[in-house]
Design a protein around this motif. Sequence first.
Motif, PDB file in Angstrom:
ATOM      1  N   GLY A   1       1.769  76.256  73.466  1.00 44.86           N
ATOM      2  CA  GLY A   1       1.802  77.709  73.536  1.00 44.86           C
ATOM      3  C   GLY A   1       2.804  78.246  72.537  1.00 44.86           C
ATOM      4  O   GLY A   1       3.443  77.489  71.800  1.00 44.86           O
ATOM      5  N   SER A   2       2.936  79.541  72.502  1.00 49.25           N
ATOM      6  CA  SER A   2       3.874  80.162  71.571  1.00 49.25           C
ATOM      7  C   SER A   2       5.302  79.803  71.961  1.00 49.25           C
ATOM      8  O   SER A   2       5.824  80.289  72.969  1.00 49.25           O
ATOM      9  CB  SER A   2       3.683  81.677  71.593  1.00 49.25           C
ATOM     10  OG  SER A   2       4.519  82.303  70.652  1.00 49.25           O
ATOM     11  N   GLY A   3       5.908  78.917  71.176  1.00 46.93           N
ATOM     12  CA  GLY A   3       7.287  78.511  71.421  1.00 46.93           C
ATOM     13  C   GLY A   3       7.466  77.469  72.502  1.00 46.93           C
ATOM     14  O   GLY A   3       8.608  77.133  72.854  1.00 46.93           O
ATOM     15  N   THR A   4       6.385  76.928  73.060  1.00 44.99           N
ATOM     16  CA  THR A   4       6.517  75.960  74.144  1.00 44.99           C
ATOM     17  C   THR A   4       5.524  74.807  74.021  1.00 44.99           C
ATOM     18  O   THR A   4       4.430  74.963  73.480  1.00 44.99           O
ATOM     19  CB  THR A   4       6.299  76.612  75.524  1.00 44.99           C
ATOM     20  OG1 THR A   4       4.968  77.108  75.618  1.00 44.99           O
ATOM     21  CG2 THR A   4       7.287  77.743  75.766  1.00 44.99           C
ATOM     22  N   VAL A   5       5.936  73.673  74.555  1.00 42.75           N
ATOM     23  CA  VAL A   5       5.069  72.503  74.683  1.00 42.75           C
ATOM     24  C   VAL A   5       5.254  71.985  76.103  1.00 42.75           C
ATOM     25  O   VAL A   5       6.392  71.785  76.550  1.00 42.75           O
ATOM     26  CB  VAL A   5       5.446  71.400  73.679  1.00 42.75           C
ATOM     27  CG1 VAL A   5       4.582  70.162  73.883  1.00 42.75           C
ATOM     28  CG2 VAL A   5       5.325  71.896  72.245  1.00 42.75           C
TER      29      VAL A   5
ATOM     30  N   THR B   1       7.470  66.229  84.683  1.00 50.31           N
ATOM     31  CA  THR B   1       7.016  67.357  83.866  1.00 50.31           C
ATOM     32  C   THR B   1       8.029  67.651  82.770  1.00 50.31           C
ATOM     33  O   THR B   1       9.222  67.836  83.049  1.00 50.31           O
ATOM     34  CB  THR B   1       6.821  68.620  84.727  1.00 50.31           C
ATOM     35  OG1 THR B   1       5.857  68.349  85.741  1.00 50.31           O
ATOM     36  CG2 THR B   1       6.337  69.791  83.861  1.00 50.31           C
ATOM     37  N   VAL B   2       7.538  67.686  81.546  1.00 50.97           N
ATOM     38  CA  VAL B   2       8.386  67.938  80.381  1.00 50.97           C
ATOM     39  C   VAL B   2       8.047  69.303  79.797  1.00 50.97           C
ATOM     40  O   VAL B   2       6.873  69.656  79.675  1.00 50.97           O
ATOM     41  CB  VAL B   2       8.181  66.858  79.292  1.00 50.97           C
ATOM     42  CG1 VAL B   2       8.902  67.243  78.001  1.00 50.97           C
ATOM     43  CG2 VAL B   2       8.667  65.508  79.792  1.00 50.97           C
ATOM     44  N   GLU B   3       9.076  70.061  79.477  1.00 49.43           N
ATOM     45  CA  GLU B   3       8.891  71.340  78.790  1.00 49.43           C
ATOM     46  C   GLU B   3       9.781  71.360  77.555  1.00 49.43           C
ATOM     47  O   GLU B   3      10.982  71.087  77.634  1.00 49.43           O
ATOM     48  CB  GLU B   3       9.241  72.519  79.685  1.00 49.43           C
ATOM     49  CG  GLU B   3       9.036  73.865  79.008  1.00 49.43           C
ATOM     50  CD  GLU B   3       9.187  75.052  79.946  1.00 49.43           C
ATOM     51  OE1 GLU B   3       8.957  76.194  79.496  1.00 49.43           O
ATOM     52  OE2 GLU B   3       9.532  74.830  81.129  1.00 49.43           O
ATOM     53  N   VAL B   4       9.178  71.666  76.419  1.00 48.68           N
ATOM     54  CA  VAL B   4       9.902  71.743  75.144  1.00 48.68           C
ATOM     55  C   VAL B   4       9.873  73.190  74.662  1.00 48.68           C
ATOM     56  O   VAL B   4       8.833  73.848  74.725  1.00 48.68           O
ATOM     57  CB  VAL B   4       9.249  70.832  74.079  1.00 48.68           C
ATOM     58  CG1 VAL B   4       9.997  70.951  72.741  1.00 48.68           C
ATOM     59  CG2 VAL B   4       9.225  69.384  74.543  1.00 48.68           C
ATOM     60  N   SER B   5      11.015  73.667  74.208  1.00 45.46           N
ATOM     61  CA  SER B   5      11.095  75.014  73.640  1.00 45.46           C
ATOM     62  C   SER B   5      11.413  74.913  72.155  1.00 45.46           C
ATOM     63  O   SER B   5      12.309  74.167  71.753  1.00 45.46           O
ATOM     64  CB  SER B   5      12.181  75.837  74.342  1.00 45.46           C
ATOM     65  OG  SER B   5      11.875  76.008  75.712  1.00 45.46           O
ATOM     66  N   VAL B   6      10.674  75.654  71.353  1.00 44.05           N
ATOM     67  CA  VAL B   6      10.882  75.724  69.906  1.00 44.05           C
ATOM     68  C   VAL B   6      10.980  77.208  69.538  1.00 44.05           C
ATOM     69  O   VAL B   6      10.169  78.006  70.006  1.00 44.05           O
ATOM     70  CB  VAL B   6       9.715  75.070  69.130  1.00 44.05           C
ATOM     71  CG1 VAL B   6       9.982  75.086  67.628  1.00 44.05           C
ATOM     72  CG2 VAL B   6       9.481  73.644  69.614  1.00 44.05           C
TER      73      VAL B   6
ATOM     74  N   ALA C   1      14.504  71.875  71.940  1.00 41.24           N
ATOM     75  CA  ALA C   1      15.186  71.854  73.234  1.00 41.24           C
ATOM     76  C   ALA C   1      14.201  71.420  74.307  1.00 41.24           C
ATOM     77  O   ALA C   1      13.184  72.091  74.536  1.00 41.24           O
ATOM     78  CB  ALA C   1      15.746  73.239  73.552  1.00 41.24           C
ATOM     79  N   ALA C   2      14.478  70.294  74.963  1.00 43.13           N
ATOM     80  CA  ALA C   2      13.528  69.747  75.930  1.00 43.13           C
ATOM     81  C   ALA C   2      14.195  69.493  77.272  1.00 43.13           C
ATOM     82  O   ALA C   2      15.355  69.083  77.348  1.00 43.13           O
ATOM     83  CB  ALA C   2      12.931  68.446  75.388  1.00 43.13           C
ATOM     84  N   THR C   3      13.447  69.758  78.337  1.00 39.02           N
ATOM     85  CA  THR C   3      13.904  69.448  79.688  1.00 39.02           C
ATOM     86  C   THR C   3      12.826  68.651  80.408  1.00 39.02           C
ATOM     87  O   THR C   3      11.647  68.714  80.062  1.00 39.02           O
ATOM     88  CB  THR C   3      14.191  70.725  80.493  1.00 39.02           C
ATOM     89  OG1 THR C   3      12.988  71.506  80.590  1.00 39.02           O
ATOM     90  CG2 THR C   3      15.278  71.556  79.830  1.00 39.02           C
ATOM     91  N   CYS C   4      13.248  67.890  81.418  1.00 31.58           N
ATOM     92  CA  CYS C   4      12.321  67.056  82.181  1.00 31.58           C
ATOM     93  C   CYS C   4      12.755  67.078  83.643  1.00 31.58           C
ATOM     94  O   CYS C   4      13.944  67.226  83.948  1.00 31.58           O
ATOM     95  CB  CYS C   4      12.334  65.626  81.637  1.00 31.58           C
ATOM     96  SG  CYS C   4      11.206  64.483  82.505  1.00 31.58           S
ATOM     97  N   THR C   5      11.793  66.941  84.547  1.00 34.80           N
ATOM     98  CA  THR C   5      12.109  66.949  85.972  1.00 34.80           C
ATOM     99  C   THR C   5      12.656  65.610  86.457  1.00 34.80           C
ATOM    100  O   THR C   5      13.005  65.487  87.631  1.00 34.80           O
ATOM    101  CB  THR C   5      10.850  67.310  86.787  1.00 34.80           C
ATOM    102  OG1 THR C   5       9.785  66.404  86.464  1.00 34.80           O
ATOM    103  CG2 THR C   5      10.412  68.733  86.483  1.00 34.80           C
TER     104      THR C   5
END
Length: 229
Positions: A55-59, A71-76, A129-133
């Motif tokens: 998505g826009s700015g996210t993976v 669940t992994v979320e990446v912000s760009v 910038a990435a986060t994971c549960t």
Amino acid sequence: MRTTYPRQAGRRGGARSWWGKAWQRAVEEAAFTESDLRAGRAVARRGEVGGISIGSGTVLAAVREGDDAWTVEVSVPELEDEQRRALVDVVAAATGRVAALLAGDLPHDLVEHAEEIGVELLPYGGELAATCTCPHALDPCPHALAVLAQTGWLVDADPLVLFAVRGLDRESLLADLHARTAPADLDGHASASAVDLADDVEVAADAVLRARRLVELLEAGADLPDGLL
């Protein structure tokens, strides 16, 4: 707009394109330790990353680990409106750039031209910038690095994935390029550059549609019409 790509099979080997290798270097920069990077690459190569949603700015993606799933979320950083318009201008500035992008190629001079006017298309490590549960102490953890690695596979195959992560997906890019062809000169005629751009976009878009139709027919085992070849 968000696009979800099917789960990718595990594979070995690195990026083939220069922009894919640039993404790979950014992932390496983002990792805190070499052991986390190796572990992340191993997870990616085993094919344990689920479908990746861009998505826009996210993976977004899920990663398996035994009986668990994280669940992994990446912000760009997304491009600002002014940067987005500038990037569209850069794409339109030279004949053939639209067709190259739609054919899966990222012209080096396009990226250089964009950087000259302050638009960074390729990320660096600090921007991922990435986060994971999962309970890992540091981010990005190996699961996040695996998602970043497989996102790099998508970018390697299609540089417009990189555009989408930055906030300018394929449909928006084509719409913005078409919008550039609308203004006319003082005599009420479209300028020569606008006509060239319109032709470029039309030919490239037609080629993509034909390619998609060919793939659909091949997967269905149908005969291929002469008009599509």
